[in-house]
Motif scaffolding. Sequence first.
Motif, PDB file in Angstrom:
ATOM      1  N   VAL A  45       0.856  -1.182   0.000  1.00 17.89           N
ATOM      2  CA  VAL A  45       0.000   0.000   0.000  1.00 17.89           C
ATOM      3  C   VAL A  45       0.894   1.234   0.000  1.00 17.89           C
ATOM      4  O   VAL A  45       1.917   1.284   0.680  1.00 17.89           O
ATOM      5  CB  VAL A  45      -0.956  -0.037   1.215  1.00 17.89           C
ATOM      6  CG1 VAL A  45      -1.756   1.258   1.321  1.00 17.89           C
ATOM      7  CG2 VAL A  45      -1.888  -1.241   1.090  1.00 17.89           C
ATOM      8  N   ALA A  99      -9.190   4.083  -2.502  1.00 16.86           N
ATOM      9  CA  ALA A  99      -7.988   3.358  -2.908  1.00 16.86           C
ATOM     10  C   ALA A  99      -8.080   2.959  -4.377  1.00 16.86           C
ATOM     11  O   ALA A  99      -9.168   2.647  -4.869  1.00 16.86           O
ATOM     12  CB  ALA A  99      -7.819   2.110  -2.046  1.00 16.86           C
ATOM     13  N   ILE A 131      -5.701   0.738  -7.616  1.00 13.28           N
ATOM     14  CA  ILE A 131      -4.660  -0.286  -7.760  1.00 13.28           C
ATOM     15  C   ILE A 131      -3.909  -0.142  -9.081  1.00 13.28           C
ATOM     16  O   ILE A 131      -4.498   0.246 -10.089  1.00 13.28           O
ATOM     17  CB  ILE A 131      -5.295  -1.692  -7.605  1.00 13.28           C
ATOM     18  CG1 ILE A 131      -4.234  -2.777  -7.450  1.00 13.28           C
ATOM     19  CG2 ILE A 131      -6.257  -1.995  -8.751  1.00 13.28           C
ATOM     20  CD1 ILE A 131      -4.793  -4.101  -6.937  1.00 13.28           C
ATOM     21  N   ILE A 147      -1.300  -0.599  -4.111  1.00 18.57           N
ATOM     22  CA  ILE A 147      -2.605  -0.004  -3.822  1.00 18.57           C
ATOM     23  C   ILE A 147      -2.352   1.391  -3.281  1.00 18.57           C
ATOM     24  O   ILE A 147      -1.635   1.556  -2.288  1.00 18.57           O
ATOM     25  CB  ILE A 147      -3.384  -0.901  -2.848  1.00 18.57           C
ATOM     26  CG1 ILE A 147      -3.735  -2.187  -3.608  1.00 18.57           C
ATOM     27  CG2 ILE A 147      -4.625  -0.182  -2.322  1.00 18.57           C
ATOM     28  CD1 ILE A 147      -4.396  -3.234  -2.819  1.00 18.57           C
ATOM     29  N   SER A 162      -8.226  -0.166   1.260  1.00 19.64           N
ATOM     30  CA  SER A 162      -7.017  -0.758   0.675  1.00 19.64           C
ATOM     31  C   SER A 162      -7.024  -2.274   0.852  1.00 19.64           C
ATOM     32  O   SER A 162      -6.708  -3.021  -0.080  1.00 19.64           O
ATOM     33  CB  SER A 162      -5.765  -0.167   1.324  1.00 19.64           C
ATOM     34  OG  SER A 162      -5.672   1.210   1.048  1.00 19.64           O
ATOM     35  N   LEU A 213      -9.664  -3.835  -1.431  1.00 19.43           N
ATOM     36  CA  LEU A 213      -9.243  -3.819  -2.842  1.00 19.43           C
ATOM     37  C   LEU A 213      -8.194  -4.906  -3.096  1.00 19.43           C
ATOM     38  O   LEU A 213      -8.214  -5.570  -4.142  1.00 19.43           O
ATOM     39  CB  LEU A 213      -8.707  -2.426  -3.199  1.00 19.43           C
ATOM     40  CG  LEU A 213      -8.372  -2.167  -4.659  1.00 19.43           C
ATOM     41  CD1 LEU A 213      -9.571  -2.428  -5.581  1.00 19.43           C
ATOM     42  CD2 LEU A 213      -7.889  -0.713  -4.844  1.00 19.43           C
ATOM     43  N   ALA A 214      -7.304  -5.115  -2.133  1.00 22.40           N
ATOM     44  CA  ALA A 214      -6.318  -6.201  -2.254  1.00 22.40           C
ATOM     45  C   ALA A 214      -7.042  -7.546  -2.348  1.00 22.40           C
ATOM     46  O   ALA A 214      -6.744  -8.366  -3.225  1.00 22.40           O
ATOM     47  CB  ALA A 214      -5.361  -6.175  -1.063  1.00 22.40           C
TER      48      ALA A 214
END
Length: 172
Positions: free
Chosen positions: A20, A60, A62, A74, A99, A102-103
Amino acid sequence: MAEIKVIHGDITKMAVDAIVNAANTSLLGGGGVDGAIHRAAGPELLAACRPLHGCATGEAKITPGFRLPAKFIIHTPGPVWQGGQRDELRLLANSYRNSLNLAAENGCHTVAFPSISTGVYHFPLSLAAPLALKTLQTAAQTTAQSVTTITIVCFDDQTQSAFETALAALSR
Ligand code: ADP
């Protein structure tokens, strides 16, 4: 359940699925960890960030990791500390939660975070560290269950000590 670890190190060296970046809202690079990530990832990163047209605080976005050992980066702009009455705590929690989610949505199992907002954005470490860990723990147990390892990568002793204290309190 995801393991949460606190280490001393340089996040650009982390061989994880995603690191991140404590970015700014332009996503076009800056100082601190953002500058270090852009230098290590190479100019392809700036080229990938331009078409994203920035990112709101607490949200966030990517990109690939390019020349980094990490597969993805990210990018999340944390809040600038303005005394605590401007929604800073909620926005910092949003950065960590969004974050991690989204990961997970991108199939990442191992994710590394820097201490978002506690550098030039001056968010107090004593507030940021427990908020960060609690938010990550909750997200890992609910929306981001595929994440197995979360590593907080601390660049200085003061940050490491604040996160170690917060981690000990979290596991009690
Ligand atoms: P912000 O603008 O969100 O405050 P900074 O980059 O100024 O972001 O600082 C966030 C944290 O990242 C600080 O604790 C800083 O020491 C740390 N940091 C700087 N470079 C690195 C790096 N290469 N790896 C991990 N953390 C870093």
